[in-house]
Design a protein around this motif. Structure first.
Motif, PDB file in Angstrom:
ATOM      1  N   PRO A 115      -5.823  10.455   9.589  1.00 57.22           N
ATOM      2  CA  PRO A 115      -4.699  10.915  10.701  1.00 57.22           C
ATOM      3  C   PRO A 115      -4.307   9.650  11.664  1.00 57.22           C
ATOM      4  O   PRO A 115      -3.034   9.411  12.757  1.00 57.22           O
ATOM      5  N   GLY A 143     -10.599  10.738  -1.941  1.00 53.10           N
ATOM      6  CA  GLY A 143     -11.455  10.141  -0.173  1.00 53.10           C
ATOM      7  C   GLY A 143     -11.651  11.652   0.048  1.00 53.10           C
ATOM      8  O   GLY A 143     -11.750  12.499  -0.617  1.00 53.10           O
ATOM      9  N   CYS A 144     -10.521  11.977   1.221  1.00 50.66           N
ATOM     10  CA  CYS A 144     -10.425  13.243   1.804  1.00 50.66           C
ATOM     11  C   CYS A 144     -10.291  14.956   1.354  1.00 50.66           C
ATOM     12  O   CYS A 144     -11.356  15.556   1.197  1.00 50.66           O
ATOM     13  N   GLY A 162       1.074  -1.203  -0.046  1.00 53.37           N
ATOM     14  CA  GLY A 162      -0.028  -0.253  -0.131  1.00 53.37           C
ATOM     15  C   GLY A 162       0.709   0.820  -0.164  1.00 53.37           C
ATOM     16  O   GLY A 162       2.430   1.143   0.607  1.00 53.37           O
ATOM     17  N   ARG A 220      -2.890   0.876  -7.451  1.00 50.18           N
ATOM     18  CA  ARG A 220      -3.200   1.848  -8.273  1.00 50.18           C
ATOM     19  C   ARG A 220      -2.845   2.916  -8.204  1.00 50.18           C
ATOM     20  O   ARG A 220      -1.541   2.958  -8.916  1.00 50.18           O
ATOM     21  N   THR A 221      -3.376   3.987  -7.084  1.00 47.08           N
ATOM     22  CA  THR A 221      -2.812   5.490  -7.887  1.00 47.08           C
ATOM     23  C   THR A 221      -1.420   5.649  -6.115  1.00 47.08           C
ATOM     24  O   THR A 221      -2.049   5.294  -5.271  1.00 47.08           O
ATOM     25  N   THR A 234      -1.493   6.059   5.801  1.00 46.93           N
ATOM     26  CA  THR A 234      -0.236   4.853   6.732  1.00 46.93           C
ATOM     27  C   THR A 234       0.349   4.271   6.560  1.00 46.93           C
ATOM     28  O   THR A 234       1.481   4.545   6.606  1.00 46.93           O
ATOM     29  N   VAL A 262       4.375  -1.220  -2.179  1.00 48.67           N
ATOM     30  CA  VAL A 262       4.616  -1.533  -3.364  1.00 48.67           C
ATOM     31  C   VAL A 262       2.552  -0.836  -3.331  1.00 48.67           C
ATOM     32  O   VAL A 262       1.895  -0.769  -2.596  1.00 48.67           O
TER      33      VAL A 262
HETATM   34  C1  LIG Z   1     -15.336   9.185  -0.129  1.00 47.62           C
HETATM   35  C2  LIG Z   1     -13.866   9.663   1.399  1.00 47.62           C
HETATM   36  C3  LIG Z   1     -14.015  10.455   2.226  1.00 47.62           C
HETATM   37  C4  LIG Z   1     -13.547  10.699   3.277  1.00 47.62           C
HETATM   38  N1  LIG Z   1     -12.384  11.646   4.150  1.00 47.62           N
HETATM   39  C5  LIG Z   1     -11.858  11.614   5.381  1.00 47.62           C
HETATM   40  C6  LIG Z   1     -12.657  12.802   6.336  1.00 47.62           C
HETATM   41  O1  LIG Z   1     -12.579  13.970   5.081  1.00 47.62           O
HETATM   42  N2  LIG Z   1     -11.432  13.024   6.624  1.00 47.62           N
HETATM   43  C7  LIG Z   1     -10.673  11.286   7.082  1.00 47.62           C
HETATM   44  O2  LIG Z   1      -9.529  11.485   8.849  1.00 47.62           O
HETATM   45  N3  LIG Z   1     -10.626  10.608   6.815  1.00 47.62           N
HETATM   46  C8  LIG Z   1     -11.863  10.774   5.411  1.00 47.62           C
HETATM   47  N4  LIG Z   1     -11.855   9.195   4.751  1.00 47.62           N
HETATM   48  C9  LIG Z   1     -11.103   8.075   4.944  1.00 47.62           C
HETATM   49  C10 LIG Z   1      -9.648   8.340   4.865  1.00 47.62           C
HETATM   50  O3  LIG Z   1      -9.544   7.583   3.049  1.00 47.62           O
HETATM   51  C11 LIG Z   1      -8.491   7.000   5.320  1.00 47.62           C
HETATM   52  O4  LIG Z   1      -9.204   6.650   6.579  1.00 47.62           O
HETATM   53  C12 LIG Z   1      -7.724   6.452   4.477  1.00 47.62           C
HETATM   54  O5  LIG Z   1      -6.783   7.272   3.215  1.00 47.62           O
HETATM   55  C13 LIG Z   1      -6.939   4.830   4.706  1.00 47.62           C
HETATM   56  O6  LIG Z   1      -5.293   5.063   4.879  1.00 47.62           O
HETATM   57  P1  LIG Z   1      -4.334   3.479   4.543  1.00 47.62           P
HETATM   58  O7  LIG Z   1      -3.204   4.535   4.070  1.00 47.62           O
HETATM   59  O8  LIG Z   1      -5.058   2.884   5.944  1.00 47.62           O
HETATM   60  O9  LIG Z   1      -5.298   2.907   3.376  1.00 47.62           O
HETATM   61  P2  LIG Z   1      -5.405   3.984   1.382  1.00 47.62           P
HETATM   62  O10 LIG Z   1      -5.350   5.295   1.247  1.00 47.62           O
HETATM   63  O11 LIG Z   1      -6.818   2.772   0.636  1.00 47.62           O
HETATM   64  O12 LIG Z   1      -4.491   3.214   1.127  1.00 47.62           O
HETATM   65  C14 LIG Z   1      -3.710   2.073   0.405  1.00 47.62           C
HETATM   66  C15 LIG Z   1      -3.104   1.444  -0.999  1.00 47.62           C
HETATM   67  O13 LIG Z   1      -3.370   0.242  -0.773  1.00 47.62           O
HETATM   68  C16 LIG Z   1      -3.455   0.097  -1.948  1.00 47.62           C
HETATM   69  N5  LIG Z   1      -3.310  -2.005  -2.413  1.00 47.62           N
HETATM   70  C17 LIG Z   1      -4.188  -2.755  -1.821  1.00 47.62           C
HETATM   71  N6  LIG Z   1      -4.041  -3.895  -2.050  1.00 47.62           N
HETATM   72  C18 LIG Z   1      -2.808  -3.853  -2.730  1.00 47.62           C
HETATM   73  C19 LIG Z   1      -2.101  -5.068  -2.993  1.00 47.62           C
HETATM   74  N7  LIG Z   1      -2.422  -6.237  -2.657  1.00 47.62           N
HETATM   75  N8  LIG Z   1      -0.879  -4.529  -3.795  1.00 47.62           N
HETATM   76  C20 LIG Z   1      -0.719  -3.549  -3.703  1.00 47.62           C
HETATM   77  N9  LIG Z   1      -1.393  -2.144  -3.494  1.00 47.62           N
HETATM   78  C21 LIG Z   1      -2.494  -2.435  -2.599  1.00 47.62           C
HETATM   79  C22 LIG Z   1      -4.716   0.315  -2.338  1.00 47.62           C
HETATM   80  O14 LIG Z   1      -4.319   0.477  -4.048  1.00 47.62           O
HETATM   81  C23 LIG Z   1      -4.541   1.684  -1.890  1.00 47.62           C
HETATM   82  O15 LIG Z   1      -3.783   2.684  -2.880  1.00 47.62           O
HETATM   83  C24 LIG Z   1     -12.070   8.946   3.611  1.00 47.62           C
HETATM   84  C25 LIG Z   1     -12.150   7.954   2.888  1.00 47.62           C
HETATM   85  C26 LIG Z   1     -13.273   8.526   1.451  1.00 47.62           C
HETATM   86  C27 LIG Z   1     -13.227   6.870   1.095  1.00 47.62           C
END
Ligand SMILES: Cc1cc2nc3c(=O)[nH]c(=O)nc-3n(C[C@H](O)[C@H](O)[C@H](O)COP(=O)(O)OP(=O)(O)OC[C@H]3O[C@@H](n4cnc5c(N)ncnc54)[C@H](O)[C@@H]3O)c2cc1C
Lengths: 82, 475
Positions: free
Chosen positions: B325, B46-47, B11, B36-37, B15, B33
């Protein structure tokens, strides 16, 4: 070949200049059981020559105690493979 | 064969980036890794894009409803494709600065494109290649749930991925009408945004709006939505969907009658699920819970000692929440636990959250239901914002602040606010709770007059006296 010697590969964080290399080298070489340490700024790593009883935690703690740097163990190699 | 990486992160979201920066500072060679983007959900779909467009929608609404006698309503013309174009630019700029450039600046970070899955406990396969590492972080985030509704698989529908700047699922035309399935925070934010930009919006929610939050928040929001012309069908079951690219029909069962709803587009916003299906985690012994979230201990370690997980992919464990966050903080903790032997545990006691509706919602700490479930002796006080001087001064009297306090030591256990600036005001409450503030701490602090933050001072005074009789500056 002295069986009681190992090479311990470390990753080292926080170093920005040659002075840092000196600090980390001294910290590692002060750990009981360490014969010598070669610290490299560019690859942010160190190779410690030590007796096998030297614990990872002791090396990490010595480097942490400098207050600025971090070290973690990558792997240990028997001296014969060097 | 090249040396194994010290840390391989699956990802590249917030995080992952926090963990990569932290680990790199500690001396680690890191690979990330992404399939997507770069940047993950928050920045790309998202946010960031949602908050960009929500603010534009507010400008449209405020122009048409200026709240002040003497200001004549104006109709802003919405050029939707251009609006989407600027949103895409904001996303790309932010991604370039906060993700690509940061990654480029880290000499010991490698970004690898592709979909990764574990093929052994110490390696992942990536489009036919094998990448070895000593430690792993699963930070694969979450994606929209596809609700199980008969007919949905053969009907075109939107998800929150419509916000994306560069992917195929992005939306570039404003729907004339929209049915939103779901009543959670993403559903209500997007529903109001589309309505204000000109779509006719109907929300279909299985229960009420914002289940799990303090119930009065959803109730107040329902009133606001009704007044803005958004139809909310609460306690409503969706029985089936049919349609094509011209329009959709949704069969629903409200508490009183069956109905068929028609609209140009359908948006499924019924929740999110973790991206853990095809990671090969079970083969290496990493445990998943019944919903697919990665099971971790309080140090964010999985059942396999050298594999950690953080962010959306751990769901609500240990009091975590799926928010940017929160994941970023966890990423930092993983780095320190993995490379410093820090044994840091997550601390989720105080997590402020906001919902960017208008009026916005800010919450922190426990709800009344949670307090009851834990058998904490507590009292609550709810204060309408019309008693906050600023709210009256700027004609924004709607909303309330509800504070919950322990009856043992008068510590504030929860704050729930809907109203002007609630998303900002909530930080005072969060910082106060971080330092275990009591009712009197809020009362004794001099607050800037006239600000919405005074709501917290007045809300605290409501535990002691009749706040309808306060003079200036809430004394
Ligand atoms: C419409 C919307 C609005 C939001 N608004 C807010 C907000 O205002 N404030 C807030 O705090 N949060 C908000 N959120 C929530 C926030 O976006 C998420 O909590 C946060 O992005 C999670 O981060 P992450 O790094 O855990 O996962 P992600 O940001 O989802 O990153 C995970 C990445 O892993 C990649 N991935 C998955 N599987 C694989 C694989 N097998 N191999 C390689 N890559 C892989 C995915 O493509 C993705 O890019 C919102 C979400 C949405 C959908």
């Amino acid at each position: 070949m002295d069986q009681s010697i190992v090479f311990i590969d470390l990753g080292v964080g926080g170093m920005t200049c040659d002075g840092c290399v000196v600090h980390v080298t001294k910290a590692l070489e002060a750990v009981p059981g360490v014969a010598n340490a070669t610290v490299d700024l560019a690859s942010r790593s160190a190779v410690v020559t030590a007796n096998p009883g030297v614990a990872t935690e002791a090396l990490a703690a010595a480097v942490h105690a400098t207050g600025q740097y971090n070290a973690f163990e990558r792997r240990r190699r028997p001296a014969s493979n060097a | 064969m090249p040396d194994a990486f010290d840390l391989l992160i699956l990802g590249s979201g917030s995080t992952a980036f926090a963990a990569a920066i932290g680990a790199s500072e500690l001396g680690a060679r890191v690979a990330m890794v992404e399939r997507r983007t770069l940047g993950g959900t928050c920045v790309n779909r998202g946010c960031l894009p949602s908050k960009n467009l929500i603010e534009a929608a507010r400008l449209v609404r405020d122009a048409a409803h200026p709240r002040y006698d003497g200001l004549v309503p104006a109709q802003l013309v919405v050029d939707f494709p251009a609006l989407i174009g600027q949103k895409d630019q904001v996303v790309r700029d932010y991604r370039a600065k906060k993700y690509n450039a940061v990654a480029d600046g880290m000499s010991d970070l490698q970004i690898l494109d592709g979909s990764a899955a574990f093929d052994s406990p110490t390696s992942v396969s990536l489009d036919g290649r094998t990448i070895a590492a000593d430690r792993f972080l699963v930070a694969t985030g979450s994606r929209p749930i596809v609700p199980k509704i008969p007919g949905l698989d053969s009907v075109p529908y939107l998800t929150s991925d419509l916000l994306d700047a560069d992917e195929a699922g992005r939306l570039t035309d404003l729907p004339e009408s929209l049915i939103v399935l779901g009543g959670g925070y993403i559903a209500v934010e997007l529903a109001q945004m589309f309505s204000r930009l000109g779509s006719r919006v109907t929300i279909v929610a299985r229960s009420g709006l914002l289940r799990g939050y303090e119930p009065e928040l959803g109730a107040t929001l329902s009133e606001v939505f009704a007044a803005e012309g958004i139809e909310v069908l609460a306690n409503t079951r969706t029985d089936g969907v049919s349609g094509n690219s011209q329009g959709v029909a949704v069969t629903v069962e409200t508490p009183t009658a069956g109905r068929i709803l028609r609209a140009q587009r359908l948006l499924a916003a019924t929740g999110r699920r973790p991206n853990t299906d095809d990671l090969g985690l079970d083969q290496i012994g990493v445990e998943l819970d019944a919903d697919g979230y990665v099971v971790v201990d309080a140090e964010l370690r999985t059942k396999v000692a050298h594999v950690w997980a953080a962010g959306d992919v751990i769901g609500g464990q240990h009091g975590s929440q799926m928010a940017t966050p929160v994941g970023a903080r966890q990423g930092r903790i993983v780095a320190e636990n993995a490379f410093k032997g820090a044994r840091r545990r997550v601390d989720h006691e105080v997590i402020p959250r906001a919902i960017f509706t208008d009026p916005p919602i800010g919450v922190v700490g426990l709800t009344e239901a949670e307090v009851k479930a834990k058998h904490f002796p507590a009292v609550s006080a709810t204060t309408p914002l019309k008693y906050v001087p600023r709210a009256g001064a700027i004609h924004r009297p709607e909303g309330f602040v509800k504070m919950i306090a322990s009856t043992i030591d008068e510590r504030i256990l929860g704050v729930h606010m809907i109203g002007e600036s609630a998303a900002e005001v909530i930080h005072e409450a969060a910082m106060a709770m971080h330092f275990k503030a009591t009712i009197d701490d809020f009362i004794d602090l001099i607050h800037v007059y006239p600000t919405m933050s005074e709501a917290l001072k007045i809300g605290a005074q409501a535990f002691r006296k009749d706040v309808t009789k306060l003079s200036c500056c809430a004394e």
